[in-house]
Design a protein around this motif. Structure first.
Motif, PDB file in Angstrom:
ATOM      1  N   ARG A   4       0.846  -1.200   0.000  1.00  0.00           N
ATOM      2  CA  ARG A   4       0.000   0.000   0.000  1.00  0.00           C
ATOM      3  C   ARG A   4       0.878   1.245   0.000  1.00  0.00           C
ATOM      4  NH1 ARG A   4      -2.694  -0.341   6.084  1.00  0.00           N
ATOM      5  NH2 ARG A   4      -0.793   0.170   7.287  1.00  0.00           N
ATOM      6  N   GLN A   5       0.312   2.296  -0.537  1.00  0.00           N
ATOM      7  CA  GLN A   5       1.011   3.572  -0.556  1.00  0.00           C
ATOM      8  C   GLN A   5       0.030   4.668  -0.180  1.00  0.00           C
ATOM      9  OE1 GLN A   5       3.138   4.479  -4.170  1.00  0.00           O
ATOM     10  NE2 GLN A   5       4.473   5.932  -3.102  1.00  0.00           N
ATOM     11  N   GLU A  55       5.990   6.394   1.324  1.00  0.00           N
ATOM     12  CA  GLU A  55       6.535   5.353   0.467  1.00  0.00           C
ATOM     13  C   GLU A  55       5.637   4.118   0.491  1.00  0.00           C
ATOM     14  OE1 GLU A  55      11.297   6.442   0.921  1.00  0.00           O
ATOM     15  OE2 GLU A  55      10.518   4.520   1.633  1.00  0.00           O
ATOM     16  N   ARG A  56       5.769   3.334  -0.549  1.00  0.00           N
ATOM     17  CA  ARG A  56       5.013   2.085  -0.615  1.00  0.00           C
ATOM     18  C   ARG A  56       5.541   1.130   0.451  1.00  0.00           C
ATOM     19  NH1 ARG A  56       3.910  -0.461  -6.474  1.00  0.00           N
ATOM     20  NH2 ARG A  56       3.281   1.717  -6.684  1.00  0.00           N
ATOM     21  N   GLU A  57       4.642   0.443   1.121  1.00  0.00           N
ATOM     22  CA  GLU A  57       5.039  -0.487   2.167  1.00  0.00           C
ATOM     23  C   GLU A  57       4.335  -1.819   1.990  1.00  0.00           C
ATOM     24  OE1 GLU A  57       3.865   0.834   6.048  1.00  0.00           O
ATOM     25  OE2 GLU A  57       1.749   0.978   5.533  1.00  0.00           O
ATOM     26  N   GLY A  58       4.994  -2.865   2.454  1.00  0.00           N
ATOM     27  CA  GLY A  58       4.406  -4.188   2.393  1.00  0.00           C
ATOM     28  C   GLY A  58       3.348  -4.374   3.457  1.00  0.00           C
ATOM     29  N   VAL A  59       2.274  -5.052   3.106  1.00  0.00           N
ATOM     30  CA  VAL A  59       1.159  -5.309   4.023  1.00  0.00           C
ATOM     31  C   VAL A  59       1.089  -6.790   4.371  1.00  0.00           C
ATOM     32  CG1 VAL A  59      -1.339  -5.241   4.296  1.00  0.00           C
ATOM     33  CG2 VAL A  59      -0.141  -3.348   3.154  1.00  0.00           C
ATOM     34  N   SER A  60       1.094  -7.628   3.338  1.00  0.00           N
ATOM     35  CA  SER A  60       0.990  -9.061   3.571  1.00  0.00           C
ATOM     36  C   SER A  60       1.586  -9.801   2.394  1.00  0.00           C
ATOM     37  CB  SER A  60      -0.471  -9.493   3.771  1.00  0.00           C
ATOM     38  OG  SER A  60      -1.175  -9.397   2.547  1.00  0.00           O
ATOM     39  N   VAL A  84      -3.564   3.533  -1.499  1.00  0.00           N
ATOM     40  CA  VAL A  84      -3.770   2.726  -2.691  1.00  0.00           C
ATOM     41  C   VAL A  84      -3.137   1.366  -2.414  1.00  0.00           C
ATOM     42  CG1 VAL A  84      -3.306   2.437  -5.145  1.00  0.00           C
ATOM     43  CG2 VAL A  84      -3.758   4.727  -4.212  1.00  0.00           C
ATOM     44  N   TYR A  85      -3.914   0.324  -2.587  1.00  0.00           N
ATOM     45  CA  TYR A  85      -3.451  -1.035  -2.326  1.00  0.00           C
ATOM     46  C   TYR A  85      -3.100  -1.715  -3.649  1.00  0.00           C
ATOM     47  CZ  TYR A  85      -4.626  -0.683   2.570  1.00  0.00           C
ATOM     48  OH  TYR A  85      -4.655  -0.312   3.897  1.00  0.00           O
ATOM     49  N   TYR A  86      -1.902  -2.259  -3.672  1.00  0.00           N
ATOM     50  CA  TYR A  86      -1.380  -2.916  -4.873  1.00  0.00           C
ATOM     51  C   TYR A  86      -1.153  -4.396  -4.614  1.00  0.00           C
ATOM     52  CZ  TYR A  86      -0.152   1.853  -6.299  1.00  0.00           C
ATOM     53  OH  TYR A  86      -0.180   3.186  -6.625  1.00  0.00           O
ATOM     54  N   CYS A  87      -1.350  -5.149  -5.650  1.00  0.00           N
ATOM     55  CA  CYS A  87      -1.081  -6.576  -5.651  1.00  0.00           C
ATOM     56  C   CYS A  87       0.228  -6.808  -6.406  1.00  0.00           C
ATOM     57  CB  CYS A  87      -2.258  -7.272  -6.340  1.00  0.00           C
ATOM     58  SG  CYS A  87      -2.268  -9.030  -6.236  1.00  0.00           S
TER      59      CYS A  87
END
Length: 117
Positions: free
Chosen positions: A38-39, A44-49, A93-96
């Protein structure tokens, strides 16, 4: 190659059910791990799972542990992110992301989640 499309975002309240979907196409995901990142605005973009497609092993960032759950449906080539007990700071914003064990990785275009009461 793998194509990823995220969906399920929107304006949501802290309570209630919210599930993001990462639909994939292209090659099979047998040797991939699927991550959610997510960002947030200005950050900065960070890891979620992260979830291993092979055996379903999951990993979570401390900030979402106990609240978010990642799962997979191998028959549908789809990965989900269940987001419970949401907080305003989950707005992003959540990214895959699909990462192959040999290092190739692919990204979706993201879906916006806004948490507000």
């Amino acid at each position: 190659q793998v194509q990823l499309v995220e969906s399920g975002g929107g304006l949501v309240q802290p309570r209630g059910s919210l599930r993001l979907t990462c639909a994939t196409s292209g090659e099979t995901l047998e040797h991939y791990a699927i991550g959610w990142f997510r960002q947030a605005p200005g950050k900065e973009r960070e890891g979620v799972s992260c979830i291993s497609i092979a055996d379903g092993t999951t990993y979570y960032a401390d900030s979402v542990k106990g609240r978010f759950t990642s799962s997979r449906d191998n028959a549908k080539n789809t990965v989900y992110l269940q987001m419970n007990s949401r907080k305003p700071e989950d707005t992003a914003v959540y990214y895959c992301n699909a990462v192959h064990l040999w290092g190739m990785d692919y990204w979706g275009k993201g879906t916006l989640v806004t948490v507000s009461s």
